[in-house]
Every structure is written in structure tokens, then in C-alpha cells.
Design a protein around this motif. Structure first.
Motif, PDB file in Angstrom:
ATOM      1  N   ILE A 160      60.695  43.230 115.489  1.00 30.41           N
ATOM      2  CA  ILE A 160      61.445  42.411 116.443  1.00 30.41           C
ATOM      3  C   ILE A 160      60.512  41.360 117.026  1.00 30.41           C
ATOM      4  O   ILE A 160      59.478  41.690 117.617  1.00 30.41           O
ATOM      5  N   ARG A 161      60.846  40.107 116.872  1.00 27.19           N
ATOM      6  CA  ARG A 161      59.953  39.067 117.387  1.00 27.19           C
ATOM      7  C   ARG A 161      59.955  39.074 118.909  1.00 27.19           C
ATOM      8  O   ARG A 161      60.936  39.467 119.544  1.00 27.19           O
ATOM      9  N   ARG A 162      58.852  38.641 119.483  1.00 27.28           N
ATOM     10  CA  ARG A 162      58.669  38.685 120.928  1.00 27.28           C
ATOM     11  C   ARG A 162      58.895  37.333 121.596  1.00 27.28           C
ATOM     12  O   ARG A 162      58.838  37.224 122.813  1.00 27.28           O
ATOM     13  N   ALA A 163      59.139  36.311 120.813  1.00 29.17           N
ATOM     14  CA  ALA A 163      59.412  34.985 121.373  1.00 29.17           C
ATOM     15  C   ALA A 163      60.278  34.212 120.396  1.00 29.17           C
ATOM     16  O   ALA A 163      60.246  34.452 119.186  1.00 29.17           O
ATOM     17  N   ALA A 164      61.067  33.302 120.933  1.00 29.65           N
ATOM     18  CA  ALA A 164      61.937  32.477 120.094  1.00 29.65           C
ATOM     19  C   ALA A 164      62.256  31.194 120.847  1.00 29.65           C
ATOM     20  O   ALA A 164      61.995  31.073 122.052  1.00 29.65           O
ATOM     21  N   THR A 165      62.812  30.245 120.136  1.00 27.15           N
ATOM     22  CA  THR A 165      63.303  29.014 120.754  1.00 27.15           C
ATOM     23  C   THR A 165      64.799  28.927 120.510  1.00 27.15           C
ATOM     24  O   THR A 165      65.249  28.968 119.359  1.00 27.15           O
ATOM     25  N   LEU A 166      65.553  28.864 121.586  1.00 23.58           N
ATOM     26  CA  LEU A 166      67.001  28.681 121.492  1.00 23.58           C
ATOM     27  C   LEU A 166      67.284  27.186 121.472  1.00 23.58           C
ATOM     28  O   LEU A 166      66.957  26.473 122.423  1.00 23.58           O
ATOM     29  N   GLU A 167      67.866  26.714 120.388  1.00 29.24           N
ATOM     30  CA  GLU A 167      68.147  25.289 120.226  1.00 29.24           C
ATOM     31  C   GLU A 167      69.659  25.090 120.213  1.00 29.24           C
ATOM     32  O   GLU A 167      70.351  25.576 119.320  1.00 29.24           O
ATOM     33  N   ILE A 168      70.166  24.401 121.214  1.00 34.51           N
ATOM     34  CA  ILE A 168      71.607  24.196 121.369  1.00 34.51           C
ATOM     35  C   ILE A 168      71.942  22.743 121.052  1.00 34.51           C
ATOM     36  O   ILE A 168      71.351  21.817 121.619  1.00 34.51           O
ATOM     37  N   VAL A 169      72.868  22.558 120.153  1.00 34.47           N
ATOM     38  CA  VAL A 169      73.252  21.214 119.715  1.00 34.47           C
ATOM     39  C   VAL A 169      74.161  20.565 120.756  1.00 34.47           C
ATOM     40  O   VAL A 169      75.108  21.182 121.261  1.00 34.47           O
ATOM     41  N   GLU A 170      73.860  19.325 121.076  1.00 38.18           N
ATOM     42  CA  GLU A 170      74.670  18.524 121.994  1.00 38.18           C
ATOM     43  C   GLU A 170      75.182  17.299 121.231  1.00 38.18           C
ATOM     44  O   GLU A 170      74.392  16.562 120.630  1.00 38.18           O
ATOM     45  N   VAL A 171      76.485  17.106 121.233  1.00 42.01           N
ATOM     46  CA  VAL A 171      77.094  15.962 120.551  1.00 42.01           C
ATOM     47  C   VAL A 171      77.694  15.040 121.599  1.00 42.01           C
ATOM     48  O   VAL A 171      78.592  15.433 122.353  1.00 42.01           O
ATOM     49  N   THR A 172      77.178  13.811 121.658  1.00 40.25           N
ATOM     50  CA  THR A 172      77.667  12.816 122.609  1.00 40.25           C
ATOM     51  C   THR A 172      78.514  11.795 121.855  1.00 40.25           C
ATOM     52  O   THR A 172      78.040  11.191 120.885  1.00 40.25           O
ATOM     53  N   PRO A 173      79.779  11.617 122.254  1.00 38.74           N
ATOM     54  CA  PRO A 173      80.632  10.649 121.547  1.00 38.74           C
ATOM     55  C   PRO A 173      80.032   9.251 121.569  1.00 38.74           C
ATOM     56  O   PRO A 173      79.288   8.875 122.485  1.00 38.74           O
ATOM     57  N   GLY A 174      80.344   8.468 120.538  1.00 35.68           N
ATOM     58  CA  GLY A 174      79.872   7.089 120.478  1.00 35.68           C
ATOM     59  C   GLY A 174      80.470   6.245 121.587  1.00 35.68           C
ATOM     60  O   GLY A 174      81.500   6.589 122.177  1.00 35.68           O
ATOM     61  N   ARG A 175      79.822   5.125 121.859  1.00 36.12           N
ATOM     62  CA  ARG A 175      80.288   4.254 122.938  1.00 36.12           C
ATOM     63  C   ARG A 175      81.636   3.620 122.617  1.00 36.12           C
ATOM     64  O   ARG A 175      82.408   3.291 123.510  1.00 36.12           O
ATOM     65  N   THR A 176      81.914   3.448 121.341  1.00 33.20           N
ATOM     66  CA  THR A 176      83.202   2.890 120.924  1.00 33.20           C
ATOM     67  C   THR A 176      83.832   3.836 119.909  1.00 33.20           C
ATOM     68  O   THR A 176      83.178   4.733 119.376  1.00 33.20           O
ATOM     69  N   ALA A 177      85.109   3.613 119.630  1.00 25.58           N
ATOM     70  CA  ALA A 177      85.826   4.483 118.699  1.00 25.58           C
ATOM     71  C   ALA A 177      85.214   4.447 117.305  1.00 25.58           C
ATOM     72  O   ALA A 177      85.299   5.419 116.551  1.00 25.58           O
ATOM     73  N   ALA A 180      79.333   6.126 115.642  1.00 27.61           N
ATOM     74  CA  ALA A 180      79.039   7.516 115.300  1.00 27.61           C
ATOM     75  C   ALA A 180      78.540   8.255 116.537  1.00 27.61           C
ATOM     76  O   ALA A 180      77.882   7.663 117.402  1.00 27.61           O
ATOM     77  N   PRO A 181      78.843   9.535 116.651  1.00 28.57           N
ATOM     78  CA  PRO A 181      78.341  10.299 117.795  1.00 28.57           C
ATOM     79  C   PRO A 181      76.829  10.474 117.716  1.00 28.57           C
ATOM     80  O   PRO A 181      76.230  10.402 116.644  1.00 28.57           O
ATOM     81  N   THR A 182      76.232  10.708 118.857  1.00 25.59           N
ATOM     82  CA  THR A 182      74.798  10.993 118.928  1.00 25.59           C
ATOM     83  C   THR A 182      74.603  12.504 118.973  1.00 25.59           C
ATOM     84  O   THR A 182      75.209  13.188 119.800  1.00 25.59           O
ATOM     85  N   VAL A 183      73.776  13.010 118.072  1.00 24.52           N
ATOM     86  CA  VAL A 183      73.531  14.452 118.000  1.00 24.52           C
ATOM     87  C   VAL A 183      72.099  14.731 118.444  1.00 24.52           C
ATOM     88  O   VAL A 183      71.142  14.230 117.852  1.00 24.52           O
ATOM     89  N   THR A 184      71.961  15.507 119.499  1.00 16.78           N
ATOM     90  CA  THR A 184      70.646  15.905 119.999  1.00 16.78           C
ATOM     91  C   THR A 184      70.649  17.418 120.207  1.00 16.78           C
ATOM     92  O   THR A 184      71.674  18.082 120.025  1.00 16.78           O
TER      93      THR A 184
END
Length: 229
Positions: A160-177, A180-184
Motif C-alpha cells: 500500500i503506497r504511503r503517498a499519492a497525488t490526487l489530480e482533479i480535472v477542471e473543464v472551463t467552457p470557452g469564452r464563446t460558443a 474550445a473548453p480549457t482543461v486544467t
């Protein structure tokens, strides 16, 4: 992984399924060829079943109704002029081995953000190394959002590992229709402590029960490692 509602639903459907294996010289056979043979042998009509490519058997045949399944219940050997098929009911045990977990463990995860305080988050962080059996009452109720406590099963606490990084995807809609959305991603460091480890003596080999380092003796670990006693 844990059994899911999707698995239970699939098993209900597959209780009406047969697997088919091409026998003999094993010529090239298509799903349509199999369907035609089933039509002529069992008197089925179009829509009574579906035929799917499958491994390790060659085809999986899902019957649409219990009444239709009963017409071909049991094992069968059917043939036409070009090929022959061996048919038997689908069974989830057919190609499965049997196993179990040798240890019961209690873990404490620190660093999980409040908006991700869910069982699925802990399962994602721990991966396949731990099967989570239950959450601590204060974790489940969110009374304590500082430490995510859980009980589970594992093959070896040392894995069992003792450390990890939780990475949560955030999608921000584009400024116009048309933009493309911004993915961070948001990244959270997670500390994992092994608070307790017990050998499941019904499962563990005798060598585990007598490990010289005292692993599995059930004592709480002060620093996240199994107490060597």
C-alpha cells in the motif's frame, strides 16, 4: 474491484446467454452464420436473440426472453454442412480463479479536499491494492473532514503506497460558443497512513501468520508502518 449495480444487471441479462465454440476443423464462421444455424435448429425468429464475438469461446448468444432460453436450455452440439458448434450456458465461473485477501487493514488518508470527500475518491487513490470494506462513521457523516478513515482488505500491507497525488480535472467552457473548453487540473498531495493491520488467518498462508517482523499482529502503527513489536 467491487461488484457494481452494472455487473448485477449484466449478470441478469447473461443468465439468458449461451456461449458457442466452433469445433472440428474450425473454419471461418461469422456471427450471421451462427444466427442462421440457430434459426434453423431451434426455430427462432429474427429478434429472438443477438450474437456477439467473444473470447475465449467464439460467440456469446444472448436470448431475448426466458421462454426462448428454455427452448435451448442445457448443452448442445449442433451442425450444418460447413461447421459445427458446441453450445453451453454462460457462467461467470467458467474462466475465473478463486482468491481472497490475506489482511484486514485500517487506513487514514489526509489531504482529500472537502468537495472530493467520497468513497470513489479513496478508491481512486488506493487503486487495486486495497478493497474498501467500510468507512469510519465520522468519515461517512463528514463530522471529521481532516482525516478520511476506512477499513478494507489487502493482499500485503507493504504494497500500500504511503503517498499519492490526487489530480482533479477542471473543464472551463470557452469564452464563446465556438471556442474550445480549457482543461486544467487541480493537484492535491495525499498522505496515506496504515493505522492497523491484521492477518486474516482463514486466508493467509502459515508463513504470513509467523512473520518475524510482527506484521499482522493487530497492533496500531504509530508512524504508518506495521508495528514491529
Amino acid at each position: 474491484m467491487s461488484r457494481t449495480v452494472e455487473m448485477e444487471e449484466a449478470e441478469e441479462v447473461l443468465s439468458r446467454a449461451m456461449v458457442a465454440t466452433i469445433t472440428g476443423t474450425r473454419p471461418q464462421v461469422s456471427a450471421d452464420d451462427v444466427a442462421e444455424l440457430l434459426y434453423s435448429t431451434f426455430g427462432f425468429e429474427e429478434g429472438d436473440f443477438t450474437t456477439h464475438l467473444h473470447k475465449p469461446e467464439d460467440f456469446l448468444i444472448i436470448i431475448g426472453s426466458r421462454a426462448s432460453k428454455d427452448r435451448m436450455n442445457g448443452d448442445h452440439y449442433i451442425r450444418c454442412s460447413r461447421f459445427s458448434l458446441s453450445l453451453r450456458p454462460w457462467c461467470k465461473l467458467a474462466h475465473a480463479g478463486s482468491g481472497g485477501f490475506e489482511y484486514r487493514v485500517e487506513l487514514e488518508l489526509r489531504g482529500i479536499p472537502a468537495h472530493a470527500w467520497h468513497l470513489a475518491t479513496a478508491e481512486h487513490i488506493l487503486g487495486t491494492g486495497v478493497w474498501i470494506e467500510r468507512l469510519h462513521p465520522q468519515t461517512r457523516s463528514r463530522a471529521d473532514l481532516a482525516t478520511f478513515r476506512l477499513s478494507g482488505r489487502a493482499h500485503d500491507p507493504a504494497d500500500i503506497r504511503r503517498a499519492a497525488t490526487l489530480e482533479i480535472v477542471e473543464v472551463t467552457p470557452g469564452r464563446t460558443a465556438s471556442s474550445a473548453p480549457t482543461v486544467t487540473t487541480l493537484m492535491y498531495p495525499i498522505a496515506i497512513a496504515l493505522a492497523r493491520s491484521d492477518v486474516d488467518r482463514a486466508r493467509a498462508p502459515s508463513s504470513h501468520a509467523a512473520r518475524p517482523d510482527g506484521a499482522g499482529d493487530g497492533r496500531a502503527a504509530a508512524d504508518g508502518d506495521v508495528d514491529a513489536g
